[in-house]
Every structure is written in structure tokens, then in C-alpha cells.
Design a protein around this motif. Structure first.
Motif, PDB file in Angstrom:
ATOM      1  N   ALA A 106      25.375   9.425 -15.753  1.00  0.00           N
ATOM      2  CA  ALA A 106      25.734   8.007 -15.841  1.00  0.00           C
ATOM      3  C   ALA A 106      24.506   7.195 -16.253  1.00  0.00           C
ATOM      4  O   ALA A 106      23.369   7.560 -15.926  1.00  0.00           O
ATOM      5  CB  ALA A 106      26.277   7.523 -14.514  1.00  0.00           C
ATOM      6  N   ASN A 107      24.757   6.123 -16.972  1.00  0.00           N
ATOM      7  CA  ASN A 107      23.646   5.319 -17.506  1.00  0.00           C
ATOM      8  C   ASN A 107      23.626   3.874 -17.005  1.00  0.00           C
ATOM      9  O   ASN A 107      22.603   3.383 -16.571  1.00  0.00           O
ATOM     10  CB  ASN A 107      23.718   5.295 -19.038  1.00  0.00           C
ATOM     11  N   GLY A 108      24.784   3.217 -17.119  1.00  0.00           N
ATOM     12  CA  GLY A 108      24.780   1.791 -16.817  1.00  0.00           C
ATOM     13  C   GLY A 108      26.021   1.363 -16.065  1.00  0.00           C
ATOM     14  O   GLY A 108      26.933   2.165 -15.824  1.00  0.00           O
ATOM     15  N   VAL A 109      26.050   0.087 -15.697  1.00  0.00           N
ATOM     16  CA  VAL A 109      27.208  -0.426 -14.956  1.00  0.00           C
ATOM     17  C   VAL A 109      27.482  -1.873 -15.352  1.00  0.00           C
ATOM     18  O   VAL A 109      26.560  -2.651 -15.585  1.00  0.00           O
ATOM     19  CB  VAL A 109      26.984  -0.305 -13.427  1.00  0.00           C
ATOM     20  N   ALA A 110      28.787  -2.182 -15.452  1.00  0.00           N
ATOM     21  CA  ALA A 110      29.215  -3.571 -15.650  1.00  0.00           C
ATOM     22  C   ALA A 110      30.102  -3.955 -14.477  1.00  0.00           C
ATOM     23  O   ALA A 110      30.893  -3.140 -13.993  1.00  0.00           O
ATOM     24  CB  ALA A 110      29.992  -3.702 -16.957  1.00  0.00           C
ATOM     25  N   VAL A 111      29.960  -5.184 -14.023  1.00  0.00           N
ATOM     26  CA  VAL A 111      30.728  -5.687 -12.879  1.00  0.00           C
ATOM     27  C   VAL A 111      31.741  -6.707 -13.378  1.00  0.00           C
ATOM     28  O   VAL A 111      31.388  -7.584 -14.180  1.00  0.00           O
ATOM     29  CB  VAL A 111      29.772  -6.357 -11.865  1.00  0.00           C
ATOM     30  N   GLY A 112      32.985  -6.614 -12.928  1.00  0.00           N
ATOM     31  CA  GLY A 112      33.990  -7.611 -13.305  1.00  0.00           C
ATOM     32  C   GLY A 112      35.307  -7.354 -12.605  1.00  0.00           C
ATOM     33  O   GLY A 112      35.657  -6.207 -12.320  1.00  0.00           O
ATOM     34  N   ASP A 113      36.036  -8.416 -12.328  1.00  0.00           N
ATOM     35  CA  ASP A 113      37.314  -8.305 -11.630  1.00  0.00           C
ATOM     36  C   ASP A 113      38.409  -8.087 -12.679  1.00  0.00           C
ATOM     37  O   ASP A 113      38.964  -9.046 -13.219  1.00  0.00           O
ATOM     38  CB  ASP A 113      37.551  -9.586 -10.831  1.00  0.00           C
ATOM     39  N   VAL A 114      38.739  -6.816 -12.943  1.00  0.00           N
ATOM     40  CA  VAL A 114      39.647  -6.534 -14.062  1.00  0.00           C
ATOM     41  C   VAL A 114      41.109  -6.824 -13.744  1.00  0.00           C
ATOM     42  O   VAL A 114      41.912  -7.040 -14.647  1.00  0.00           O
ATOM     43  CB  VAL A 114      39.505  -5.066 -14.563  1.00  0.00           C
ATOM     44  N   ASN A 115      41.474  -6.826 -12.476  1.00  0.00           N
ATOM     45  CA  ASN A 115      42.890  -7.060 -12.145  1.00  0.00           C
ATOM     46  C   ASN A 115      43.136  -8.398 -11.450  1.00  0.00           C
ATOM     47  O   ASN A 115      44.224  -8.652 -10.935  1.00  0.00           O
ATOM     48  CB  ASN A 115      43.440  -5.910 -11.287  1.00  0.00           C
ATOM     49  N   GLY A 116      42.099  -9.226 -11.424  1.00  0.00           N
ATOM     50  CA  GLY A 116      42.278 -10.589 -10.915  1.00  0.00           C
ATOM     51  C   GLY A 116      42.649 -10.678  -9.451  1.00  0.00           C
ATOM     52  O   GLY A 116      43.263 -11.658  -9.021  1.00  0.00           O
ATOM     53  N   ASP A 117      42.250  -9.680  -8.668  1.00  0.00           N
ATOM     54  CA  ASP A 117      42.587  -9.728  -7.233  1.00  0.00           C
ATOM     55  C   ASP A 117      41.483 -10.379  -6.403  1.00  0.00           C
ATOM     56  O   ASP A 117      41.553 -10.399  -5.175  1.00  0.00           O
ATOM     57  CB  ASP A 117      42.892  -8.317  -6.696  1.00  0.00           C
ATOM     58  N   GLY A 118      40.453 -10.875  -7.087  1.00  0.00           N
ATOM     59  CA  GLY A 118      39.371 -11.543  -6.362  1.00  0.00           C
ATOM     60  C   GLY A 118      38.273 -10.606  -5.902  1.00  0.00           C
ATOM     61  O   GLY A 118      37.328 -11.052  -5.244  1.00  0.00           O
ATOM     62  N   PHE A 119      38.400  -9.324  -6.226  1.00  0.00           N
ATOM     63  CA  PHE A 119      37.374  -8.351  -5.856  1.00  0.00           C
ATOM     64  C   PHE A 119      36.797  -7.723  -7.126  1.00  0.00           C
ATOM     65  O   PHE A 119      37.552  -7.306  -8.010  1.00  0.00           O
ATOM     66  CB  PHE A 119      37.961  -7.265  -4.937  1.00  0.00           C
ATOM     67  N   GLU A 120      35.479  -7.660  -7.186  1.00  0.00           N
ATOM     68  CA  GLU A 120      34.807  -7.171  -8.397  1.00  0.00           C
ATOM     69  C   GLU A 120      34.952  -5.657  -8.522  1.00  0.00           C
ATOM     70  O   GLU A 120      34.712  -4.920  -7.552  1.00  0.00           O
ATOM     71  CB  GLU A 120      33.313  -7.530  -8.363  1.00  0.00           C
ATOM     72  N   ASP A 121      35.306  -5.213  -9.714  1.00  0.00           N
ATOM     73  CA  ASP A 121      35.429  -3.785 -10.013  1.00  0.00           C
ATOM     74  C   ASP A 121      34.186  -3.329 -10.782  1.00  0.00           C
ATOM     75  O   ASP A 121      33.350  -4.138 -11.170  1.00  0.00           O
ATOM     76  CB  ASP A 121      36.708  -3.554 -10.811  1.00  0.00           C
ATOM     77  N   LEU A 122      34.092  -2.024 -11.007  1.00  0.00           N
ATOM     78  CA  LEU A 122      32.897  -1.472 -11.661  1.00  0.00           C
ATOM     79  C   LEU A 122      33.278  -0.611 -12.852  1.00  0.00           C
ATOM     80  O   LEU A 122      34.215   0.198 -12.768  1.00  0.00           O
ATOM     81  CB  LEU A 122      32.111  -0.587 -10.672  1.00  0.00           C
ATOM     82  N   TYR A 123      32.540  -0.771 -13.936  1.00  0.00           N
ATOM     83  CA  TYR A 123      32.705   0.117 -15.089  1.00  0.00           C
ATOM     84  C   TYR A 123      31.365   0.816 -15.299  1.00  0.00           C
ATOM     85  O   TYR A 123      30.331   0.169 -15.506  1.00  0.00           O
ATOM     86  CB  TYR A 123      33.094  -0.684 -16.329  1.00  0.00           C
ATOM     87  N   GLU A 212      40.818  -4.473 -24.975  1.00  0.00           N
ATOM     88  CA  GLU A 212      41.531  -5.665 -24.506  1.00  0.00           C
ATOM     89  C   GLU A 212      42.267  -5.315 -23.210  1.00  0.00           C
ATOM     90  O   GLU A 212      42.933  -4.273 -23.121  1.00  0.00           O
ATOM     91  CB  GLU A 212      42.566  -6.120 -25.546  1.00  0.00           C
ATOM     92  N   ASN A 213      42.134  -6.189 -22.253  1.00  0.00           N
ATOM     93  CA  ASN A 213      42.871  -6.054 -20.997  1.00  0.00           C
ATOM     94  C   ASN A 213      44.295  -6.571 -21.248  1.00  0.00           C
ATOM     95  O   ASN A 213      44.488  -7.760 -21.528  1.00  0.00           O
ATOM     96  CB  ASN A 213      42.167  -6.901 -19.934  1.00  0.00           C
ATOM     97  N   ILE A 214      45.277  -5.672 -21.217  1.00  0.00           N
ATOM     98  CA  ILE A 214      46.652  -6.107 -21.522  1.00  0.00           C
ATOM     99  C   ILE A 214      47.501  -6.226 -20.259  1.00  0.00           C
ATOM    100  O   ILE A 214      48.725  -6.323 -20.305  1.00  0.00           O
ATOM    101  CB  ILE A 214      47.336  -5.169 -22.550  1.00  0.00           C
ATOM    102  N   GLY A 215      46.823  -6.235 -19.127  1.00  0.00           N
ATOM    103  CA  GLY A 215      47.527  -6.432 -17.858  1.00  0.00           C
ATOM    104  C   GLY A 215      48.062  -5.129 -17.288  1.00  0.00           C
ATOM    105  O   GLY A 215      48.104  -4.101 -17.977  1.00  0.00           O
TER     106      GLY A 215
END
Lengths: 530, 254
Positions: A106-123, A212-215
Motif C-alpha cells: 500500500a502507498n497512500g490514503v484518501a479520506v472521504g465520506d463516500v456514502n454520505g452517512d457522516g462518517f469518513e471512509d478510506l481509499y 464517478e460516485n453513482i450512489g
């Protein structure tokens, strides 16, 4: 009595003299349980080992403090540390407890709430299939890579989330570096007459990928349809933010030894971008030379309300400051004192933050050479290098020392945020295959205004107008830290005697809002109207 | 002044002027001054890029005859040619310690200045160039360097004056003048794009290989003339190609 007064005067004078020479930045390295990072051998022999691994700083359990995700390569586990600070900064390893099991390169990480539940997810970007970890409301993380369709299996470096189509959810940009065969690595090359590990030159660059996040927890590859399929390049870093204040997120990509890209959002019904890097001047430095962009920091250096870019580069070159007038970029590295002093350094993560709480943003760059053979004698650059701390003084940046002293490290990643809730910006720095250092900021000064954003905070642009008409801007952008990501609350410290009159915010999905009656300091929560 | 007071110094000055031209140009230039035959060999080897061989011979010479300014300077010059500025600076510093009038070697200060410049040592670099100019007040390339250093210190007014002096003192060196004109354009472009354009064009008429000047000229047209912007951008690319084809020899950009 007169004698005593005289002595006291002397002592007083001496203190004043000391203060004048004292560093404006007061940091203390804190011992923690954070394990060293792992990325190949201690002395790298292949290019895959040299970039080190990233850090993610975010509040995974929404308990109000910043937790840390540490990326590891070499099939060593990536780790999540919960912030358990109470009085002093402390972390606790909760990797297993939270169901995180990533053991790969693994090299890097991005933080973002992909499903809009108010909790940050990790890529997590990898050499091999990348991983999307969904945060189950702070209780655990689930690998949803396959369902989401985001498991690109090339050499991912940095990644960033952003609402690129203004539809209210976060899309994803992933940088890919180059094609590399571990069984058939390139031959060694020569640098300044010294035999060094081969690459990137001579290897084939990779194209980046955009999702693209398509839900419904699903993404789709839109690299081509959104016209983000630029010529393949050695991509190392990406930042997503609104570059021209039109309410749409743009993408700036830093490439190694190749022209950088600036993809301007065309604000069309059908999302498309156009690479304006060459025309705008963001592709190269002021001489038209392409650089080896590693770190990207964003701030409004000239107070014109537009985000300027600072990039870190290879040794025997300088870091670069590009000022943005809304349409075009001008290299103003020298005028701001950021040029020559970086020539012996090889820079990585960097960030503009008000470390001394004096109202303007200072700069930290972490450094370290990629070649273990690097010495001053052989390459005019040491393998281990100091942190470069720059204090903003008027129209210039000045190199300053800190209470940490000047030690040399093989640093790669850094994240910035208030770890102990005292209002100032602390720093976490990771070496390549080495210790992770937590640097506590001990500055005593004005308490800043901390704005908690409730809404599409990622990519938001905040502009505060003060009572004298001057303007201070911040971008809550995603990406920029080399292979690293921090999602923290924007903070402002105002000059003495100045008060904020109004806040204009453009949320990450383009919504605009104006707020008056701001406090001068302390916590302030702002809710997105729509 | 320094050169014309003593015939011996005049010879030395002529030699270092040739060295400055040699370093500034990519094409080798043969020294025409009378030198110790051993030193001519060393110098020629450095010119040809055979820096390792040159150093072996210089060391031998130093062992046989002891340290003196010129062989120490050539040691530094050999590393300067390799773009190894830390080592170059070390040798130039040693050469600079020979400060007796009959043994001092003025170019040392100039090259010491450039070595420190490339190491990001602004104060040391400035001091070295100023020392050199105190010995040889009309040396255009040192003024050019001081202009760059002034820009890095944020002093555009001083930079402008240094570049003007650099242009004035390099009447017989068109490439040197061209570089100074391009940098003067950089000072002007902040407030006066038209004057900057003129300066870039003057510069490029003297040296069309100056790709950074084409690039900066292109950027002055970014807002109001897309055609000229593209035209000069293309010129910049072509010039860069010409320059890199001439000189690049490592596998990583420097």
C-alpha cells in the motif's frame, strides 16, 4: 535597592534579547505507540521502495478528535490509531478491533465520506488493487472495493475525493505512477555520476483513473467521458478544489519530471474537464521547465481570494510557488523567498498553516532523498534531511528554527491538525521505513476560530471579510499531502485588533452561503442550508 | 583596475576571462594564454569532460610542488564542471585562502559564488561575488549572479541595477548579455509587460536558444493574444530541445 533594580534590569534585558532570537515555532516531539512505517528495505534498491507511505488524519468515530491511519507497504498491515489524548497526545492501535486487514504493497490514503452517512471512509492506493474501506459509523470498517468497482490494480500513489459533478456525493481521482515489473526491474542508472536505482525515466508512465460516485455504494470509471484522460504521466499527487471560484471543483495533478495537469471543470450538464495547465502556466515553473512535483500545498498567499499552489520538487531544483489570479499562474517563488534555500533538499509533503497563531499562514516542508547513495559530496544533497520551517513575515517567507532543533530524517509524509484540542496545529510526520513522529505545537497565543462544517465540507471554500475590508481565505480541499490526506476543520486566526464581519462559503457541491455575526475565536458550527 | 596595474595580473586576468567564457559556453574554448604546461593539460582535460583524469594530474602536481591557488582552483573547477558544487566549493575555498597578491587567483571567488548559489547559500554566494567584484569591478557575470541573488532576496530594485550592469559589462559576450536581459525582463514583467516583452525579444535576438526567455515571452501574451502565446511557447520547446540535445547526459533531470 538600586543595585537590585540594576540587576533586575539586566536580567530583563537579557530575556528580551533572548526572545528576539527565539524561534516563533514551539514544538515538542511526543512519544506515542505509533509503529514505524514499512516500505521495502532500509536501503531501497528499486523505485517501488522510494516513495514511502502515507498518512490519513480524520475523525473516524466522530468523537471530536483526530485519529490516524498509517499506510504500510511490504505486506505489512496498515494501521488505525484512535486518538485517546487527554491532557497529552496519545494514540491507541485499534486496527484489529475495527476490522481493518490490509497487508499488501500500500502507498497512500484518501479520506472521504463516500456514502454520505457522516462518517469518513478510506481509499487506500496500492501497487496492485486499491482498497475502499467503508466506515460502519465508527464501529468497524468493511472492504467494499469489489462492490464499489474502484479496485484499479496499477501503481496508485495519491488519491483525492471531491464532488466533481456537483451532484452532492464524492467522486474519486486516483493518480497512477508507472508500469513496473518487480521480476524485471529496470537497470541501474547514473545520477551526477553515481550509480543509482533505475526509473522513472525509461519506464512507461500510467494514466490516472477517475471514478464517478453513482450512489448505492457504486462507482464507475469516467476518466474518458469526463475528458480527464490526459497523456499518461508519472503522477504522484492530486488536489481537488475550486481553482477559479466558479463553484465547481477542479483538479490539479502533480507529475514526476513531466508537465503538471490542471483540469478545469467546464460546468456543463454533461461533466467535462479541460486541461489548461500549459495555457495557465501551472504546467511548469517560470522557466518553462517541468519539475518532479511531489507535495502540493494550497493557500491564498497574495490575499486575492484565489488558491495559490506551492509544490515540492527534486534536489538541485527549487520548490515552486505559483500565484493564481483566477485564470493564470505566475511563478513567484523567488519574490517570496522560497527558491534557493530548497536546492539541496528533496521535498515531499508540505502544508501552509498558522503554526505561531499570528494570523498568517506559515509553511512546513518535509524532506529526504530517494537515493541511499545521496551525500553532499556526491549529489549536493544528503539522504537524511531536515524539516524546512518557513515563517510568513510580511511579503516573504523566512526560514526559521524550531524548538525541535535541526535533525535529519528520511521523511515523506506529513499531516496537519489539532491533535490535542488546544486550538493550534500539530504535525505528524512519517519517514520512509522509519518512525512516525508526532510534533505537538506548544504555541501560546491567540485562540483561533475553528469552523465545524456540516454539509458538503470537502472542497469547500471559505472567505472571511474582516472589519477593515481585508479578506482571508481557506480551502477545505482533498489531497495535496503526498500520498496523504487530512480532513480537519478550517481554522482562522485574525490579526490583532481585527474582527470578522462575514463568512462567504462555497460548499463542495457548489452551494453558496453567507454568514454574519461570526465569533473572533473558539468553535463555530456552520450548517449547509440546502 | 586589477588587470591593468601589473602585466603579470593582466595575463592572469586574460586566462580567467577565457575560463569564464568556457564555463558559460557549451563549446570548448582553448586557452590561449601561456600557462605552466602541466596546468594547460589539466585545464584541457576538464574542458573535455575528463575531470577524473584531470584531478589525478592536479593532485600529483600539488604533491610535487605544494598547494597554490591555480591547481586548487582547477580542482574546484573540475567538480564545478560535474555540477558537484559541495566539493567544488571546498576546493575553491582552499584556493581562496591564497590571498597574497602574487598568488591570489581572482576567478576562484567567482566560481565559489556560483557554487554557493547552486547550494542555496545566499549569503556566502553574495559575499563571494562581492569579493570578486572588489578585485575585478567590471565582470558582468558576477553582476548577473548578484541580480539573481537580489531577486531571491525579494529586492527587485537592486536586481534591476545588477542586471543593467551585467548587460553593460558584457558587450563582447552576447550570450551573457542575453541571459541578463531575460532576467531584467523578469523584473520588469511584474509592473510593465510591454517593457518586459521588449527586453525578452532583445535577449532572444542575441541568443535564440534561451528557452526560458521564449517561455516568459509567451506568458506575457497569455491573456490577450493566443496566437502569439502559442507561437512563442513552440519556440521555447524548440529551443529547449536544441539545448538538451547538446548537453544532457544523466538519466534524471537536474
Amino acid at each position: 535597592m538600586k543595585y537590585l533594580v540594576f540587576i533586575l534590569c539586566l536580567v530583563g534585558c537579557s530575556d528580551v534579547a533572548q526572545d528576539q532570537n527565539a524561534s516563533p515555532f514551539l514544538f515538542t516531539e511526543v512519544e506515542t505507540v505509533i509503529a514505524p512505517t514499512v516500505c521495502g528495505a532500509a536501503d531501497p534498491t528499486q523505485i517501488i521502495e522510494v516513495n514511502g507511505t502515507g498518512l490519513g488524519l480524520f475523525d473516524y468515530d466522530n468523537d471530536g478528535d483526530l485519529d490516524l491511519f498509517v499506510v504500510n507497504a511490504s505486506d505489512q498491515p496498515c494501521r488505525l490509531y484512535e486518538n485517546i489524548s487527554s491532557g497529552s497526545i496519545a494514540f491507541q492501535d485499534v486496527t484489529k478491533e475495527k476490522g481493518i486487514d490490509i497487508k499488501r504493497w500500500a502507498n497512500g490514503v484518501a479520506v472521504g465520506d463516500v456514502n454520505g452517512d457522516g462518517f469518513e471512509d478510506l481509499y487506500v492506493t496500492c501497487f496492485g488493487e486499491n482498497v475502499l474501506l467503508l466506515n460502519n459509523e465508527g464501529d468497524s470498517f468493511t472492504d467494499v472495493t469489489k462492490q464499489a468497482g474502484v479496485g484499479d490494480d496499477r501503481w496508485g500513489t495519491s488519491a483525492a475525493f471531491g464532488d466533481l459533478d456537483n451532484d452532492g456525493d464524492l467522486d474519486l481521482y486516483v493518480c497512477n505512477y508507472l508500469q513496473f515489473d518487480t521480476q524485471n526491474p529496470p537497470p541501474r542508472a547514473k545520477y551526477k555520476g553515481v550509480s543509482v536505482l533505475g526509473g522513472p525515466h525509461g519506464l512507461t508512465p500510467e494514466k490516472d483513473i477517475v471514478y464517478e460516485n453513482i450512489g448505492g455504494g457504486v462507482f464507475r470509471d469516467v476518466t474518458e467521458s469526463w475528458q480527464l484522460d490526459a497523456t499518461a504521466a508519472f503522477s504522484l499527487n492530486v488536489v481537488i478544489l475550486d481553482v477559479n471560484d466558479d463553484g465547481w471543483q477542479d483538479v490539479y495533478v502533480g507529475n514526476d519530471s513531466m508537465a503538471n495537469n490542471l483540469f478545469l471543470n467546464q460546468q456543463k450538464k454533461e461533466t467535462t474537464f479541460r486541461d489548461i495547465a500549459t495555457r495557465s502556466g501551472a504546467a511548469a515553473n517560470g522557466d518553462g521547465s517541468m519539475q518532479a512535483t511531489m507535495g502540493i500545498a494550497v493557500a491564498d498567499i497574495d490575499n486575492n481570494g484565489m488558491p495559490d499552489f506551492f509544490t515540492t520538487n527534486f534536489s538541485s531544483d527549487t520548490n515552486t510557488l505559483q500565484l493564481n489570479d483566477g485564470t493564470y499562474f505566475e511563478d513567484r517563488t523567488k519574490l517570496f523567498g522560497l527558491g534557493l534555500l530548497s536546492r539541496t533538499l528533496l521535498g515531499w509533503s508540505c502544508g501552509f498553516h498558522d503554526f505561531d497563531l499570528d494570523g498568517d499562514e506559515d509553511l512546513l516542508v518535509v524532506n529526504g532523498h530517494v537515493y541511499p547513495e545521496a551525500t553532499l559530496a556526491s549529489m549536493d544533497s544528503e539522504r537524511a534531511q531536515p524539516l524546512l520551517w518557513m515563517s510568513r513575515v510580511g511579503d516573504r517567507f523566512r526560514k526559521v528554527s524550531t524548538t525541535l532543533g535541526e535533525k535529519n530524517y528520511r521523511d515523506r509524509a506529513a499531516v496537519f491538525g489539532d491533535l490535542d484540542g488546544d486550538g493550534d496545529t500539530d504535525v505528524i510526520v512519517a519517514q520512509r521505513s522509519g518512525p512516525v513522529r508526532v510534533l505537538r505545537n506548544d504555541v501560546v497565543g491567540r485562540r483561533p476560530l475553528v469552523i465545524h462544517l456540516e454539509g458538503q465540507a470537502m472542497g469547500a471554500r471559505l472567505k472571511i471579510t474582516l472589519d477593515d475590508g481585508s479578506v482571508v481565505s481557506r480551502w477545505n480541499h482533498s489531497g495535496g499531502g503526498f500520498q496523504s490526506s487530512a480532513f480537519t476543520d478550517p481554522t482562522f486566526t485574525f490579526p490583532l485588533g481585527r474582527y470578522p464581519k462575514k463568512l462567504e462559503i462555497t460548499w463542495g457541491d457548489g452551494d453558496r452561503q453567507v454568514v454574519g455575526n461570526l465569533p473572533r475565536k473558539g468553535d463555530f458550527t456552520l450548517l449547509q442550508k440546502n | 583596475m586589477y588587470c591593468f596595474k601589473h602585466p603579470f595580473r593582466r595575463t592572469k586576468c586574460l586566462f580567467w576571462v577565457i575560463i569564464l567564457i568556457f564555463i558559460g559556453c557549451e563549446e570548448p574554448v582553448s586557452p590561449t594564454v601561456k600557462l605552466d604546461s602541466a596546468l594547460i593539460t589539466h585545464f584541457t582535460l576538464i574542458q573535455e569532460g575528463k575531470t577524473g583524469s584531470a584531478r589525478v594530474r592536479i593532485r600529483q602536481r600539488i604533491e610535487e610542488k605544494g598547494e597554490s591557488a591555480q591547481p586548487l582552483f582547477l580542482m574546484g573547477l573540475s567538480y564545478h564542471k560535474e555540477k558537484k558544487y559541495t566539493k567544488a566549493a571546498d576546493w575553491f575555498e582552499r584556493a581562496a585562502k591564497f590571498d597574497l597578491p602574487e598568488d591570489q587567483y581572482p576567478p576562484t571567488w567567482h566560481f565559489l559564488g556560483w557554487s554557493y548559489y547552486y547550494l542555496g547559500e545566499i549569503e556566502k554566494s553574495t559575499r563571494a561575488f562581492e569579493t570578486f567584484l572588489s578585485i575585478q569591478p567590471n565582470e558582468g557575470d558576477s553582476f548577473f549572479a548578484l541580480g539573481l541573488l537580489a531577486m531571491d532576496s525579494g529586492d527587485r530594485i537592486a536586481a534591476k541595477e545588477y542586471y543593467k550592469k551585467s548587460i553593460a559589462f558584457q558587450q563582447d559576450n552576447p550570450k551573457g548579455q542575453a541571459k541578463a536581459m531575460a532576467r531584467l525582463g523578469d523584473v520588469l514583467v511584474v509592473d510593465n509587460p510591454n517593457a518586459a516583452r521588449e527586453m525578452y525579444l532583445q535577449s532572444l535576438s542575441l541568443d535564440p536558444d534561451l528557452y526560458e526567455a521564449w517561455y516568459r515571452l509567451a506568458k506575457t501574451y497569455k491573456q490577450n493574444d493566443a496566437e502569439l502565446f502559442q507561437k512563442y511557447l513552440q519556440k521555447s520547446k524548440e529551443a529547449k530541445l536544441r539545448v538538451t540535445q547538446k548537453k544532457h547526459n544523466t538519466s534524471f533531470p537536474e
